[in-house]
Write a protein that holds these residues in place. Structure first.
Motif, mmCIF file in Angstrom:
data_model
loop_
_atom_site.group_PDB
_atom_site.id
_atom_site.type_symbol
_atom_site.label_atom_id
_atom_site.label_comp_id
_atom_site.label_asym_id
_atom_site.label_seq_id
_atom_site.Cartn_x
_atom_site.Cartn_y
_atom_site.Cartn_z
ATOM 1 N N GLU A 359 37.305 -9.472 53.224
ATOM 2 C CA GLU A 359 38.488 -9.743 54.045
ATOM 3 C C GLU A 359 39.294 -10.923 53.506
ATOM 4 O O GLU A 359 40.525 -10.863 53.416
ATOM 5 C CB GLU A 359 38.057 -10.003 55.495
ATOM 6 N N ALA A 360 38.603 -11.985 53.111
ATOM 7 C CA ALA A 360 39.297 -13.193 52.647
ATOM 8 C C ALA A 360 40.052 -12.926 51.346
ATOM 9 O O ALA A 360 41.218 -13.322 51.204
ATOM 10 C CB ALA A 360 38.287 -14.320 52.445
ATOM 11 N N GLN A 361 39.393 -12.229 50.424
ATOM 12 C CA GLN A 361 40.055 -11.911 49.159
ATOM 13 C C GLN A 361 41.285 -11.036 49.392
ATOM 14 O O GLN A 361 42.320 -11.199 48.762
ATOM 15 C CB GLN A 361 39.076 -11.181 48.230
ATOM 16 N N THR A 376 44.430 -12.634 62.572
ATOM 17 C CA THR A 376 43.792 -11.664 63.466
ATOM 18 C C THR A 376 43.509 -10.355 62.749
ATOM 19 O O THR A 376 42.729 -9.537 63.226
ATOM 20 C CB THR A 376 44.677 -11.351 64.688
ATOM 21 N N MET A 377 44.132 -10.147 61.601
ATOM 22 C CA MET A 377 43.986 -8.860 60.920
ATOM 23 C C MET A 377 42.625 -8.767 60.243
ATOM 24 O O MET A 377 42.240 -9.649 59.479
ATOM 25 C CB MET A 377 45.084 -8.697 59.877
ATOM 26 N N GLY A 378 41.965 -7.644 60.490
ATOM 27 C CA GLY A 378 40.695 -7.390 59.827
ATOM 28 C C GLY A 378 40.925 -6.712 58.486
ATOM 29 O O GLY A 378 42.065 -6.498 58.064
ATOM 30 N N ARG A 379 39.824 -6.356 57.838
ATOM 31 C CA ARG A 379 39.896 -5.765 56.507
ATOM 32 C C ARG A 379 40.746 -4.478 56.493
ATOM 33 O O ARG A 379 41.629 -4.300 55.653
ATOM 34 C CB ARG A 379 38.469 -5.472 56.006
ATOM 35 N N GLY A 380 40.456 -3.629 57.450
ATOM 36 C CA GLY A 380 41.172 -2.354 57.512
ATOM 37 C C GLY A 380 42.672 -2.553 57.709
ATOM 38 O O GLY A 380 43.488 -1.923 57.043
ATOM 39 N N LYS A 381 43.011 -3.423 58.627
ATOM 40 C CA LYS A 381 44.406 -3.678 58.932
ATOM 41 C C LYS A 381 45.127 -4.255 57.711
ATOM 42 O O LYS A 381 46.280 -3.905 57.430
ATOM 43 C CB LYS A 381 44.492 -4.644 60.131
ATOM 44 N N LEU A 382 44.436 -5.122 56.974
ATOM 45 C CA LEU A 382 45.046 -5.730 55.788
ATOM 46 C C LEU A 382 45.353 -4.665 54.737
ATOM 47 O O LEU A 382 46.430 -4.668 54.129
ATOM 48 C CB LEU A 382 44.096 -6.784 55.197
ATOM 49 N N ILE A 383 44.412 -3.757 54.547
ATOM 50 C CA ILE A 383 44.634 -2.681 53.572
ATOM 51 C C ILE A 383 45.803 -1.810 54.020
ATOM 52 O O ILE A 383 46.675 -1.431 53.236
ATOM 53 C CB ILE A 383 43.351 -1.837 53.406
ATOM 54 N N ASP A 384 45.828 -1.536 55.301
ATOM 55 C CA ASP A 384 46.894 -0.717 55.859
ATOM 56 C C ASP A 384 48.260 -1.363 55.633
ATOM 57 O O ASP A 384 49.234 -0.709 55.261
ATOM 58 C CB ASP A 384 46.628 -0.510 57.358
#
Length: 518
Positions: A359-361, A376-384
């Motif tokens: 997530e941090a990367q 607040t964004m998680g890993r999935g949301k960041l990719i999205d």
RNA sequence: GAUUUCGUAGCUCAGCUGGUAGAGCAGUACACUUUUAAUGUACGGGCCCUGGGUUCGAAUCCCAGCGAAAUCACCA
């Protein structure tokens, strides 16, 4: 009761209405009119094989005389004393009609021509005619009128759109506000609008035929739901008086169709009017249509092939070719479509391989790519977010984007080889999502956990997180076979298939602010 | 939600730096028996979106509101 304020032309038309009645002509007769042909049929049937010279002199035609009865709106008139040409528009198009005073009024009384036709009828009135087909000196297939019947008087003047020989349009009825608020007028006057909606129906029929030919069952599921599930969106709320409970207009029908798969149907589909209480713009209307289909014993790979075959069929049914113009480009729906995984897409357009990032990367990568993100964004949301900002708009030709982050797909089965991903694809056309499909999650325990995760998101303030549906979980616990499901945005697909850039152009009655009354 | 643009005759649109409105089509009347954006002559038709303000005077300038569109933001 407020007094209706009439303009000059409306006053004249009401006076004509009264005069018709005074002459013993009912402007809104009750009896059916025995239409036996359409304008299009006349043109198609008689377009070929008739030499205009042969037909011009009617007497020569006694042997070939073609009697027709048709009806429609009077759309233009060219009155030349004792003879007139006019255009009649029915649901299939327009045809020229010819009226001659002494033929319509064979006796001494010339009122029907001089008064009724020339004075009391107006553009927009519905009339019925009986007569025969002929071709004019300049070669236009026309109907020689022998009898004319008033079928319905129009009390308001239509916008008059004219076209010259080169096809240039003059005074087109174009104000979007007027066109959307008075779609009936738009449809009468703008042929191309009518064509768009005919294509919309053809498109839906094409889909139905495809599904029915596969043996799948068209079903209906509740619009009023006590738990608005199957998607993440704000619902419209209402209240049932007898039960004294809140109810919601559906935001999706997914969970009901899956219950039917649990119930033993192999394939079910529904054209679902969904309702979402969110913003409106040129691609979003508060009520919109999604076609959802669920097929047992299939996975998302099968569904990709099914989807591309469907799209190819639709294009061919509409245009007899897989190539469909859209804006500046031509979209080609020839199957198969390219498959690009989400990771591949991101690498292609950012040069960064994110497949092993935490997530941090990812957050750092997003910022480096100029994508705004927050904590607040998680890993999935960041990719999205990264995909939405950097990749989505680049997929113009139909392309399947596959293997989404599992966090963004709470109803979708985990990927068979990578548990961080979901077996999901979206079909991108013209940089927009047109379809979305899963290998459906049928593990009831995993599904319960995913719902719990959604609830945690809701507690954290995500107002779009899904609500847990216990009955749906109960259904899954009885067992749902492996199933693949597909949802297609019918409005959006219609836009792409009819070369329209706004959703309002493919909805008969797009949502508008209420008209002010004064 | 933000910004921009727009709102004048039934329709499509003109209307400049303020002097209370024009055109084409449509309408009305007359003429015209094969026209097709029919033609010719004449004539009507306006709460200039609404409400304030500035001004001797507002369609025009300013403010607010209502409606629409576009762009952006938001949004499975």
């Amino acid at each position: 009761m407020s007094q209706q304020i009439l303009n000059e032309q409306e006053v004249f038309r009401r006076e004509s209405l009264t005069k018709l009645r005074e002459m013993g002509i009912e402007p809104y007769p009750a009896a059916l009119f025995p239409v036996n042909i359409s304008s299009k049929e006349i043109k198609e049937t008689y377009a070929e094989g008739l030499e205009k010279r042969d037909l011009l002199i009617n007497e020569l035609l006694e042997g070939k005389r073609v009697n027709v009865v048709l009806a429609g709106r009077l759309m233009s008139r060219r009155i030349m004393g004792k003879a007139s040409f006019a255009e009649l528009q029915d649901s299939s198009g327009r045809i020229q009609i010819y009226l001659n005073r002494d033929e319509i009024c064979p006796g001494e009384d010339k009122e029907l021509y001089n008064t009724v036709f020339k004075k009391l009828l107006d553009i927009g009135d519905f009339i019925g005619i009986k007569g025969y087909v002929f071709v004019t000196q300049v070669g236009e297939i026309s109907v020689h009128v022998e009898e004319i019947t008033v079928l319905a008087k129009s009390l308001r003047p239509l916008p008059i759109v004219k076209k010259d020989e080169q096809g240039n349009v003059y005074d087109a009825f174009v104000d979007p506000e007027l066109r959307y608020r008075m779609r009936y007028v738009d449809l009468v006057v703008n042929q191309q609008v009518r064509e768009t909606f005919l294509k919309r129906t053809k498109l839906m029929n094409s889909m139905r035929q495809f599904f029915n030919d596969h043996g799948y069952l068209e079903v209906e599921t509740p619009v009023l739901q006590s738990i608005p599930g199957g998607a993440a969106a704000r619902p419209f709320t209402t209240h049932h008086n007898a039960l004294d409970i809140p109810l919601f207009l559906r935001i999706a029908n997914e969970l009901y169709l899956k219950r039917l798969i649990v119930g033993g149907f192999d394939g079910v589909y529904e054209f679902s009017k969904n309702f979402r209480n969110e913003g409106m713009d040129r691609t979003h209307n508060p009520e919109f249509t999604v076609m959802e289909i669920y097929v047992a014993y299939k996975d998302y790979n099968w569904m990709m092939e099914f989807t591309e075959q469907l799209l190819e069929k639709i294009a061919v049914d509409l245009y007899s070719t897989t190539e469909v113009p859209f804006g500046e480009t031509v979209l080609n729906y020839k199957a198969p479509f390219p498959r690009v995984s989400m990771y591949e897409a991101i690498e292609r357009f950012t040069g960064v391989d994110i497949s092993n990032m935490d997530e941090a990367q990812l957050r750092v990568t997003c910022r480096q790519q100029g994508v705004e993100v927050d904590e607040t964004m998680g890993r999935g949301k960041l990719i999205d977010e990264l995909f939405g900002a950097k990749c989505e708009g680049n997929f113009i030709q139909p392309t399947f984007i596959t293997d989404f982050p599992v966090e963004m797909s709470p109803l979708c089965k985990r990927h068979r080889t990578n548990p961080q991903l979901a077996e999901r694809f979206e079909l991108m056309v013209n940089g927009k999502e047109v379809a979305n499909a899963y290998s459906e999650l049928n593990d009831p325990i995993d599904q319960r956990e995913r719902f719990m995760e959604q609830m945690r998101l809701a507690d954290r303030g995500d107002d779009e997180a899904m609500t847990i549906d216990h009955d749906f979980l109960r259904a899954l616990e009885y067992g749902m076979p492996p199933t693949s499901g597909l949802g297609i945005g019918v409005d959006r697909l219609t836009m792409f298939m009819t070369n329209q850039s706004t959703i309002q152009e493919v909805l008969f009655f797009p949502q508008m602010r209420p008209e002010k009354v004064h």
